[in-house]
Design a protein around this motif. Sequence first.
Motif, PDB file in Angstrom:
ATOM      1  N   PHE A 516      48.968  28.828  38.888  1.00 25.38           N
ATOM      2  CA  PHE A 516      50.302  29.360  38.586  1.00 25.38           C
ATOM      3  C   PHE A 516      50.361  30.874  38.814  1.00 25.38           C
ATOM      4  O   PHE A 516      51.346  31.395  39.355  1.00 25.38           O
ATOM      5  N   MET A 517      49.318  31.588  38.406  1.00 26.86           N
ATOM      6  CA  MET A 517      49.326  33.045  38.585  1.00 26.86           C
ATOM      7  C   MET A 517      49.262  33.425  40.065  1.00 26.86           C
ATOM      8  O   MET A 517      49.918  34.379  40.503  1.00 26.86           O
ATOM      9  N   VAL A 518      48.492  32.687  40.842  1.00 30.14           N
ATOM     10  CA  VAL A 518      48.431  32.960  42.282  1.00 30.14           C
ATOM     11  C   VAL A 518      49.769  32.645  42.941  1.00 30.14           C
ATOM     12  O   VAL A 518      50.277  33.428  43.758  1.00 30.14           O
ATOM     13  N   ALA A 519      50.347  31.493  42.596  1.00 27.68           N
ATOM     14  CA  ALA A 519      51.641  31.130  43.169  1.00 27.68           C
ATOM     15  C   ALA A 519      52.705  32.163  42.808  1.00 27.68           C
ATOM     16  O   ALA A 519      53.581  32.492  43.625  1.00 27.68           O
ATOM     17  N   ALA A 520      52.613  32.708  41.580  1.00 26.33           N
ATOM     18  CA  ALA A 520      53.619  33.664  41.123  1.00 26.33           C
ATOM     19  C   ALA A 520      53.486  35.017  41.809  1.00 26.33           C
ATOM     20  O   ALA A 520      54.476  35.563  42.322  1.00 26.33           O
ATOM     21  N   TRP A 521      52.261  35.572  41.853  1.00 21.65           N
ATOM     22  CA  TRP A 521      52.121  36.977  42.244  1.00 21.65           C
ATOM     23  C   TRP A 521      51.654  37.174  43.682  1.00 21.65           C
ATOM     24  O   TRP A 521      51.955  38.211  44.281  1.00 21.65           O
ATOM     25  N   ILE A 522      50.942  36.224  44.243  1.00 15.12           N
ATOM     26  CA  ILE A 522      50.644  36.292  45.674  1.00 15.12           C
ATOM     27  C   ILE A 522      51.800  35.698  46.462  1.00 15.12           C
ATOM     28  O   ILE A 522      52.129  36.161  47.555  1.00 15.12           O
ATOM     29  N   GLY A 523      52.438  34.678  45.884  1.00 14.48           N
ATOM     30  CA  GLY A 523      53.505  33.976  46.580  1.00 14.48           C
ATOM     31  C   GLY A 523      54.891  34.506  46.293  1.00 14.48           C
ATOM     32  O   GLY A 523      55.416  35.368  47.005  1.00 14.48           O
ATOM     33  N   THR A 524      55.511  34.037  45.217  1.00 14.71           N
ATOM     34  CA  THR A 524      56.943  34.293  45.000  1.00 14.71           C
ATOM     35  C   THR A 524      57.260  35.763  44.745  1.00 14.71           C
ATOM     36  O   THR A 524      58.277  36.276  45.234  1.00 14.71           O
ATOM     37  N   ALA A 525      56.442  36.473  43.978  1.00 18.38           N
ATOM     38  CA  ALA A 525      56.724  37.887  43.707  1.00 18.38           C
ATOM     39  C   ALA A 525      56.671  38.713  44.987  1.00 18.38           C
ATOM     40  O   ALA A 525      57.505  39.606  45.201  1.00 18.38           O
ATOM     41  N   SER A 526      55.702  38.436  45.849  1.00 19.62           N
ATOM     42  CA  SER A 526      55.578  39.186  47.103  1.00 19.62           C
ATOM     43  C   SER A 526      56.819  39.015  47.973  1.00 19.62           C
ATOM     44  O   SER A 526      57.273  39.966  48.624  1.00 19.62           O
ATOM     45  N   ILE A 527      57.369  37.811  47.982  1.00 15.45           N
ATOM     46  CA  ILE A 527      58.571  37.560  48.789  1.00 15.45           C
ATOM     47  C   ILE A 527      59.798  38.162  48.123  1.00 15.45           C
ATOM     48  O   ILE A 527      60.644  38.798  48.774  1.00 15.45           O
ATOM     49  N   GLY A 528      59.925  37.996  46.802  1.00 13.54           N
ATOM     50  CA  GLY A 528      61.088  38.522  46.093  1.00 13.54           C
ATOM     51  C   GLY A 528      61.195  40.028  46.176  1.00 13.54           C
ATOM     52  O   GLY A 528      62.299  40.588  46.329  1.00 13.54           O
ATOM     53  N   ILE A 529      60.081  40.736  46.082  1.00  8.86           N
ATOM     54  CA  ILE A 529      60.093  42.201  46.163  1.00  8.86           C
ATOM     55  C   ILE A 529      60.533  42.660  47.546  1.00  8.86           C
ATOM     56  O   ILE A 529      61.301  43.630  47.684  1.00  8.86           O
ATOM     57  N   ILE A 530      60.071  41.986  48.583  1.00  4.54           N
ATOM     58  CA  ILE A 530      60.456  42.343  49.957  1.00  4.54           C
ATOM     59  C   ILE A 530      61.963  42.201  50.153  1.00  4.54           C
ATOM     60  O   ILE A 530      62.619  43.056  50.760  1.00  4.54           O
ATOM     61  N   PHE A 531      62.542  41.124  49.638  1.00  4.03           N
ATOM     62  CA  PHE A 531      63.991  40.923  49.760  1.00  4.03           C
ATOM     63  C   PHE A 531      64.753  42.085  49.131  1.00  4.03           C
ATOM     64  O   PHE A 531      65.706  42.623  49.714  1.00  4.03           O
ATOM     65  N   ALA A 532      64.363  42.491  47.912  1.00  2.00           N
ATOM     66  CA  ALA A 532      65.104  43.527  47.199  1.00  2.00           C
ATOM     67  C   ALA A 532      64.954  44.891  47.853  1.00  2.00           C
ATOM     68  O   ALA A 532      65.876  45.712  47.815  1.00  2.00           O
ATOM     69  N   LEU A 559      62.657  34.739  39.279  1.00  2.00           N
ATOM     70  CA  LEU A 559      62.770  33.809  38.150  1.00  2.00           C
ATOM     71  C   LEU A 559      61.602  32.820  38.156  1.00  2.00           C
ATOM     72  O   LEU A 559      61.019  32.518  37.101  1.00  2.00           O
ATOM     73  N   ILE A 560      61.237  32.334  39.349  1.00  2.00           N
ATOM     74  CA  ILE A 560      60.066  31.446  39.450  1.00  2.00           C
ATOM     75  C   ILE A 560      58.808  32.194  39.015  1.00  2.00           C
ATOM     76  O   ILE A 560      57.961  31.655  38.289  1.00  2.00           O
ATOM     77  N   THR A 561      58.679  33.451  39.449  1.00  2.00           N
ATOM     78  CA  THR A 561      57.523  34.266  39.056  1.00  2.00           C
ATOM     79  C   THR A 561      57.438  34.382  37.538  1.00  2.00           C
ATOM     80  O   THR A 561      56.360  34.233  36.946  1.00  2.00           O
ATOM     81  N   TRP A 562      58.567  34.642  36.895  1.00  2.00           N
ATOM     82  CA  TRP A 562      58.594  34.803  35.436  1.00  2.00           C
ATOM     83  C   TRP A 562      58.161  33.510  34.741  1.00  2.00           C
ATOM     84  O   TRP A 562      57.322  33.529  33.839  1.00  2.00           O
ATOM     85  N   CYS A 563      58.713  32.386  35.168  1.00  2.00           N
ATOM     86  CA  CYS A 563      58.388  31.102  34.529  1.00  2.00           C
ATOM     87  C   CYS A 563      56.911  30.746  34.707  1.00  2.00           C
ATOM     88  O   CYS A 563      56.233  30.340  33.750  1.00  2.00           O
TER      89      CYS A 563
END
Length: 758
Positions: A516-532, A559-563
């Motif tokens: 879950f931590m890898v999916a959140a911070w290597i995956g979804t957070a990396s993509i979400g930050i780039i968008f913003a 939101l996925i990262t947070w959950c």
Amino acid sequence: MCKDMMPHHAGSSPQSSQSPYSFVVEPPAADNGVVQVRLSGSSPFVGVMIEGRTALDGDSVGQFINVPDNFQTLKCNDIPNSAVTHSENSPKDKIQVSWEAPDSFDEDIYFVATVVMNYTTYWTKFASEPTRVTKRTVGSIQDLGNTINKNLYEGCGTRKNCLGSPVGCETKKDCVALIAVRRSGKDYEFEMMALKSKYIAAGFSLDDKMGGDAVVECAYENHREGFEGVNAYRSWNVPNQKANQRQDSNSGVTLREGTYNDGNTYCKVLVSPLTAVGDVTFDLEHNPYYLLLAAGKSTAEGKVGYHDVARESSLASKLLTDYSPIVVHDSFYDGCNVDKSCFGYPDKCVEDQSCQAAASVLVQGTTYNFKLKSKQGAYIALGLSEDDKMGGDSVMECVQERNAVKLYLSWNKPGEKANTREKVNQGGIKLLNSSYSDGVIYCEFTRDASTQLMGVNFDLIREKYFLLLAAGSKLKEKGVGYHDIFFTVSGQKRSLSDVALLTSQSKLFVRLHGSFMVAAWIGTASIGIIFARYFKQTWVESSLCAKDLWFAWHRFFMLITWCLTIVACVLIFIDVGGWVSSTPSLIHAIFGLCTTVLCFIQPIGAAFRPHPTARNRPLFNWMHWLVGNAAHICAVLALFFATPVAKAELPPWLDWILFAYVILYVAVHILLTIAGCISDSKGAERVNTFPLKDLNTSRSALNSVERRMDAPFSGFRKLLLFIHIVGVTAVTAAIIVIICLAPIEAQLSTLQKKIMSV
């Protein structure tokens, strides 16, 4: 123990009478540096220790080879295998081993022994008659001659099958005898060598015993007039006779190279996949076989002599094209899950004897006999626990100190995740046997059925316990260091007298936490930050739920990262049962907790963001940017520090995958920043490169005429976004697979064996 050869049995002393045991050493004088040593007597014995000495009170010299299964070697006088002793305490009638002199040796040798008939009856340091032994300097395989392949060991376990003697010599490249098999066209190439031998032979067997086996021999011969050299033959181990019979025809066996140099034999032979011996056909291509190795010092016309130099067999049958390392028999596992309970690491390793470390418990009446063995580390420890957590546990440690193994009792402090020997009574345990050789720690000891530790009574007869097994590479003063090699807990709470297969505790929560931590911070957070950060002026004519696309996707991924982060934090606290105090778990936990706290407050702050035209909006932008990036940095650092955590069972090379992710992430940021700067310089619509800028006060896609066109280089930004998403998805998937299949090396080895056996 090596010098005085005393068993140190409390309340007993050596017998003063003549020992009922005696030596037979053959030959009486040896000029090849090897003698056969046999010790026997009128009564069985349970323990023995033998050394070779040039003086009765001197230090041990030479090495013991061809040691039977129920015996093992010790390291004395800083010389590996310079003493031999028992590996279990069952009654024995005799011991027969070979002893090899060191190079350039020409002296009388005495064999000195201590024999234990029972706990209180034993004889110490009685000796054989002196035997004159001479040995010329003989090097390793490199000295056999220029025709010998000096890279014989290369590829063992990966590109060819290797079986050597003594056990484990393929890794250390110091075999007395070695067989290496690989595919060569339609045939199989056997490359074989034996030191101080006149022959070496490889056999294919349906079991691990001699009898009914096809054999390929390389033998040095000088019996025939006009011929002297190495030749290759086919032979047959006659069933139920322990005898070998050479075949009349050598069809299917072709000698490509043979050398006999300074008493050492080497050959390279091609063997046909189909080999018929009598009415039995051996199909090497399609059928698995046990591989047998034998080497000896003598040959006669038409036959080879006794295998007095080397004799080994593989633990299991396998195809010759299965190049996974051959496992040989280890007497440590004898009786596992039949007579005694065994527990090893990694999980389910006991069945194929592939454990990095293992423990066994044999209960005989009120006697509890423990054995511990680890292939690496400075210590191995076994704990008895009321629950499946570390704390309030009785621990038995086998610790390597100055090339000797010491036994200690220690205590896992409740609620502190720490271990201590202070104020722990060392009574109740008794070391029976131990060794430390080539990095392998072994110890055997007994423990009283009832012991008191720190006010807690451990009753092995009436109570049930979880087993905690751990190993580490460092020691502390009066204690052991962190279990950085491994730590595992049995999944069952059982009485030690219940003989059963023990498996490791489920690590589902640990695996889910990491995934879950890898999916959140290597995956979804990396993509979400780039968008913003880089896509506020891209897809400006599109919207999702009345919101700009960049904002909708940013909010979705974060939101996925947070959950995922919150769930991962809860799971690991449930599994561990509290806070940790040992490095590197503590460092990982600190960064992980910082990540979770920052992640938790980030959406709360976003919910109270000021209006875009408010005076304090820039402050909010800075704080939102700072908290988000700080959480991301802490998360990546936590992943780096997860690698050395023993419970995670992650390989060290995982750090290189994380480095690759960091390089990709930074490179994408740099390229998008450069693209934004060039776009600004053209005077077109400014690309909102930095999240601290807010050029437009609305997230409505149709609020401004200026927003009807994407900023320049939108195609380039979209391409980089695609590369970024594919890259981080691949890295995320790879790391999650490594986490879920940990320890990944063991899983890959098992998978390879299954594929090769199909």
